[in-house]
Write a protein that holds these residues in place. Sequence first.
Motif, PDB file in Angstrom:
ATOM      1  N   UNK A  35     -31.233 -18.339 -20.727  1.00  0.00           N
ATOM      2  CA  UNK A  35     -32.684 -18.164 -20.860  1.00  0.00           C
ATOM      3  C   UNK A  35     -33.200 -17.181 -19.813  1.00  0.00           C
ATOM      4  N   UNK A  36     -32.662 -17.223 -18.604  1.00  0.00           N
ATOM      5  CA  UNK A  36     -33.160 -16.364 -17.519  1.00  0.00           C
ATOM      6  C   UNK A  36     -32.928 -14.881 -17.800  1.00  0.00           C
ATOM      7  N   UNK A  37     -31.943 -14.554 -18.639  1.00  0.00           N
ATOM      8  CA  UNK A  37     -31.675 -13.138 -18.920  1.00  0.00           C
ATOM      9  C   UNK A  37     -32.782 -12.494 -19.752  1.00  0.00           C
ATOM     10  N   UNK A  38     -33.641 -13.305 -20.357  1.00  0.00           N
ATOM     11  CA  UNK A  38     -34.761 -12.764 -21.133  1.00  0.00           C
ATOM     12  C   UNK A  38     -36.032 -12.665 -20.292  1.00  0.00           C
ATOM     13  N   UNK A  39     -35.892 -12.916 -18.986  1.00  0.00           N
ATOM     14  CA  UNK A  39     -37.000 -12.738 -18.055  1.00  0.00           C
ATOM     15  C   UNK A  39     -36.702 -11.565 -17.130  1.00  0.00           C
ATOM     16  N   UNK A  40     -37.735 -11.086 -16.467  1.00  0.00           N
ATOM     17  CA  UNK A  40     -37.544  -9.989 -15.512  1.00  0.00           C
ATOM     18  C   UNK A  40     -36.914 -10.522 -14.239  1.00  0.00           C
ATOM     19  N   UNK A  41     -35.949  -9.755 -13.688  1.00  0.00           N
ATOM     20  CA  UNK A  41     -35.283 -10.165 -12.457  1.00  0.00           C
ATOM     21  C   UNK A  41     -35.829  -9.415 -11.239  1.00  0.00           C
ATOM     22  N   UNK A  42     -36.471  -8.301 -11.474  1.00  0.00           N
ATOM     23  CA  UNK A  42     -37.071  -7.538 -10.376  1.00  0.00           C
ATOM     24  C   UNK A  42     -38.286  -6.803 -10.921  1.00  0.00           C
ATOM     25  N   UNK A  43     -39.133  -6.353 -10.021  1.00  0.00           N
ATOM     26  CA  UNK A  43     -40.408  -5.768 -10.437  1.00  0.00           C
ATOM     27  C   UNK A  43     -40.343  -4.255 -10.612  1.00  0.00           C
ATOM     28  N   UNK A  84     -30.326  -0.142 -14.427  1.00  0.00           N
ATOM     29  CA  UNK A  84     -30.317  -1.035 -15.577  1.00  0.00           C
ATOM     30  C   UNK A  84     -31.684  -1.485 -16.031  1.00  0.00           C
ATOM     31  N   UNK A  85     -32.709  -1.257 -15.223  1.00  0.00           N
ATOM     32  CA  UNK A  85     -34.087  -1.638 -15.556  1.00  0.00           C
ATOM     33  C   UNK A  85     -34.165  -3.119 -15.940  1.00  0.00           C
ATOM     34  N   UNK A  86     -34.140  -3.975 -14.929  1.00  0.00           N
ATOM     35  CA  UNK A  86     -34.192  -5.415 -15.146  1.00  0.00           C
ATOM     36  C   UNK A  86     -35.624  -5.946 -15.072  1.00  0.00           C
ATOM     37  N   UNK A  87     -36.584  -5.110 -15.452  1.00  0.00           N
ATOM     38  CA  UNK A  87     -37.998  -5.496 -15.372  1.00  0.00           C
ATOM     39  C   UNK A  87     -38.582  -5.907 -16.716  1.00  0.00           C
ATOM     40  N   UNK A  88     -37.794  -5.833 -17.781  1.00  0.00           N
ATOM     41  CA  UNK A  88     -38.316  -6.050 -19.132  1.00  0.00           C
ATOM     42  C   UNK A  88     -38.180  -7.519 -19.505  1.00  0.00           C
TER      43      UNK A  88
END
Length: 608
Positions: A43-51, A57-61
């Motif tokens: 579930x956490x992979x569908x949330x943003x990990x950084x702002x 990798x753009x983990x903001x989406x």
Amino acid sequence: MTTQTTASSTAVTPAATPPTGLIGIPAPVGRAVATGGSALAVVSTFLAWTWTSAFPGDLTVYGYPGGLQVLVLVGGALATLFGLASYGVKGLGWLAPAGADAALKYATLGTFVTAWYTVLAISFDLGGLVNLEPGGYLVAAATLLALLGALALPFERPEPDPFDPDDTGWARFTHEAGHRWATLRAAFASGSPRPVRALPSHVEILIIVAILALALVVFTYGIGTGYDELFVGFLITAGFGFSALNRSGLIAHASQITARHQNITVCGAFVAAACFPFTQTDDQYATLGVYILIFATVALGLNIVVGLAGLLDLGYVAFLGVGAYAAALVSGSPSSPFGVHFPFWAAVLVGALASLVFGVLIGAPTLRLRGDYLAIVTLGFGEIFRIAVNNTDGTSGPDITNGSNGIASIPDLKILGFDLGVQHDIAGFTIGRFANYFFLMLLITAVVVLVFRRSGDSRIGRAWVAIREDETAALAMGINGFRVKLIAFAVGATLAGLAGTVQAHVTYTVTPEQYLFAGTTPPNSAFLLAAVVLGGMGTIAGPLIGAALLFLIPNKLQFLGDFQLLAFGLALVLLMRFRPEGLIPNRRRQLEFHEEADAPAVLSKTGA
């Protein structure tokens, strides 16, 4: 008599103790915690990990995993499935035929390592934990919770009681039956279940197709990782994922299915490999693909010498150099003193025959040696070759190889009017230069695989195995050891020279520095030998996979700089510690390395 009774009573006690995990919570609770934590990680992979998108990798989406989130998603989903399979959920029994607990531990550990590596990388690159978004905190907590739950599961099964050689009758019968049952359980725990019942042929063929498609996806993803952090995460996820699937018994079942359809599996593997260039938009990663094939083909040739015949050759890369130099000298290069331009088929014959001649010349006077003495002689041959081509520059010796400058400006190949050096459009796909050479090397690899399979199953192949296992016993049975070893040496040298003819045209230039015993990048003799040993000696897939990993990993770890070889060496040490028989071992070597674990303990009267 008193000693015997005491020993027997102490032997019964450990078997009666139920297995426990590393933390003191019940196993069912730990299993539930591990499954729930893994689901939360998904579930956490569908949330943003950084702002900020400054981290690769753009983990903001929100709602769309990217970069390292995809790897955590895969690991978490695999761990969740193993957790559900451990509860006996209908339809998931096929996922863990050897039991799901061990697989669940490896899957949760891999997800934890990947997630925390990502969280720490974000904090280090961006300047602190303050740069994490809620998804980053959630994945860190969820994977830690899952790991703690997995640690509650038992890590070892009860061992059988030690065998008393003086026991007779019913006591001995019951002990032997118990040992057979314990051996069976150990086989399931190590990922080697009983032979699975054959499915309909069309179903098994579909399974093979799915396996090959998955392998193509994993290889394409690994070779196409765009930044360093993603490749490190890929290695972590792939390594622990493979271990989890192996512990579950799924790898063993897949191996049994592919073994029943060997020809279809081999042909399908080459079809899947041929699809690789069509997955690339340019030659950036097709370049790595063709170099991997060259390295893998030479490693497979070395596997005949080391894996089948048991001859430790530390100078094998010299035969690759002989083939490359022979082909370069007749390629029409302006640096060649001969001034001739042979067609490709003739250049291939020249390179292969030159390596064959050198293999016979080197093997004839040296193959009466054994073990370390043979290794030292072959190491010397490799160094002699490099020094010789370095000195034949017209100053220190005759003008043949242009010395340290090598033979440059080797023209591209033209086969039946098809120029491999230019782009071609095929079915709407643009195939570049390195993709053209990839297909050529794939064809040569197929030839080498055919030679390996036919020779390994032949009378001479069985003689090689006999020499490898016990040369003295083989000689006593009438095998001509010298002739058999010389044939292995000659065949291995010929296959290396065959790959060298293509390498000369791919690299445009051949120089002495390309053929060292050891270096930071392959191909060299040390890497070739490591590819054979780590991949699995005596097999076809083992050296191919080992060579692919040993070529790709150093290429991707260049960002480590001076610590590259340190990290690479630690990885090799860990691999040899936990899987000494290789990634894809044959059954004989697997039993050799694990026979002590399956052997019954013997209780001595004098030692009690």
